[in-house]
Design a protein around this motif. Structure first.
Motif, PDB file in Angstrom:
ATOM      1  N   THR A   6      11.490  34.255 -47.163  1.00 38.23           N
ATOM      2  CA  THR A   6      12.301  34.551 -48.330  1.00 38.23           C
ATOM      3  C   THR A   6      13.312  35.597 -47.891  1.00 38.23           C
ATOM      4  OG1 THR A   6      10.500  34.075 -49.857  1.00 38.23           O
ATOM      5  CG2 THR A   6      12.329  35.392 -50.705  1.00 38.23           C
ATOM      6  N   LEU A   7      14.593  35.309 -48.066  1.00 35.47           N
ATOM      7  CA  LEU A   7      15.664  36.193 -47.612  1.00 35.47           C
ATOM      8  C   LEU A   7      16.364  36.830 -48.791  1.00 35.47           C
ATOM      9  CD1 LEU A   7      16.975  33.633 -45.073  1.00 35.47           C
ATOM     10  CD2 LEU A   7      15.830  35.744 -44.493  1.00 35.47           C
ATOM     11  N   GLU A   8      16.625  38.125 -48.659  1.00 37.81           N
ATOM     12  CA  GLU A   8      17.280  38.867 -49.725  1.00 37.81           C
ATOM     13  C   GLU A   8      18.169  39.932 -49.090  1.00 37.81           C
ATOM     14  OE1 GLU A   8      15.362  41.754 -52.890  1.00 37.81           O
ATOM     15  OE2 GLU A   8      14.603  39.705 -53.060  1.00 37.81           O
ATOM     16  N   LYS A  16      22.298  31.468 -50.152  1.00 31.58           N
ATOM     17  CA  LYS A  16      22.160  30.034 -50.440  1.00 31.58           C
ATOM     18  C   LYS A  16      23.060  29.225 -49.501  1.00 31.58           C
ATOM     19  CE  LYS A  16      23.241  26.549 -53.828  1.00 31.58           C
ATOM     20  NZ  LYS A  16      23.988  26.264 -55.044  1.00 31.58           N
ATOM     21  N   GLY A  17      22.456  28.231 -48.865  1.00 34.45           N
ATOM     22  CA  GLY A  17      23.196  27.345 -47.979  1.00 34.45           C
ATOM     23  C   GLY A  17      23.382  27.880 -46.575  1.00 34.45           C
ATOM     24  N   ALA A  18      22.888  29.088 -46.297  1.00 31.15           N
ATOM     25  CA  ALA A  18      23.053  29.665 -44.958  1.00 31.15           C
ATOM     26  C   ALA A  18      22.225  28.895 -43.936  1.00 31.15           C
ATOM     27  CB  ALA A  18      22.639  31.129 -44.954  1.00 31.15           C
ATOM     28  N   ASP A  35      17.614  27.882 -49.522  1.00 31.90           N
ATOM     29  CA  ASP A  35      17.752  27.195 -50.814  1.00 31.90           C
ATOM     30  C   ASP A  35      18.227  28.151 -51.909  1.00 31.90           C
ATOM     31  OD1 ASP A  35      15.527  28.659 -51.702  1.00 31.90           O
ATOM     32  OD2 ASP A  35      14.155  26.943 -51.644  1.00 31.90           O
ATOM     33  N   ASN A  36      18.260  27.663 -53.153  1.00 29.77           N
ATOM     34  CA  ASN A  36      18.749  28.440 -54.303  1.00 29.77           C
ATOM     35  C   ASN A  36      17.950  29.715 -54.560  1.00 29.77           C
ATOM     36  OD1 ASN A  36      20.679  26.507 -54.797  1.00 29.77           O
ATOM     37  ND2 ASN A  36      19.470  25.434 -56.330  1.00 29.77           N
TER      38      ASN A  36
END
Length: 63
Positions: A6-8, A16-18, A35-36
């Motif tokens: 999970t990336l933040e 998103k989309g990276a 993802d979203n």
């Protein structure tokens, strides 16, 4: 084996989309797209290696 991330970003920007790459000892072994919800998963064969993730930061917008 599935590796889930999970990336933040602290800046609040969305990833998103990276495109991501999972590296084993510096060599790409799998690819995923964020993802979203900021999550990505890599399906890989288990192996003894130093793992790292690389993101293509060129898609991020700067202010």
């Amino acid at each position: 084996m599935t590796i889930k991330l999970t990336l933040e970003l602290a800046s609040g920007q969305s990833l998103k989309g990276a495109p991501l790459e999972l590296l084993a000892d510096g060599v790409p072994i799998a690819r995923a797209i964020v993802d979203n919800q900021g999550q990505a998963a890599f399906d890989v064969n288990p192996e003894a290696a130093q793992l790292s993730v690389r993101v293509d930061r060129s898609i991020l917008k700067t202010c």
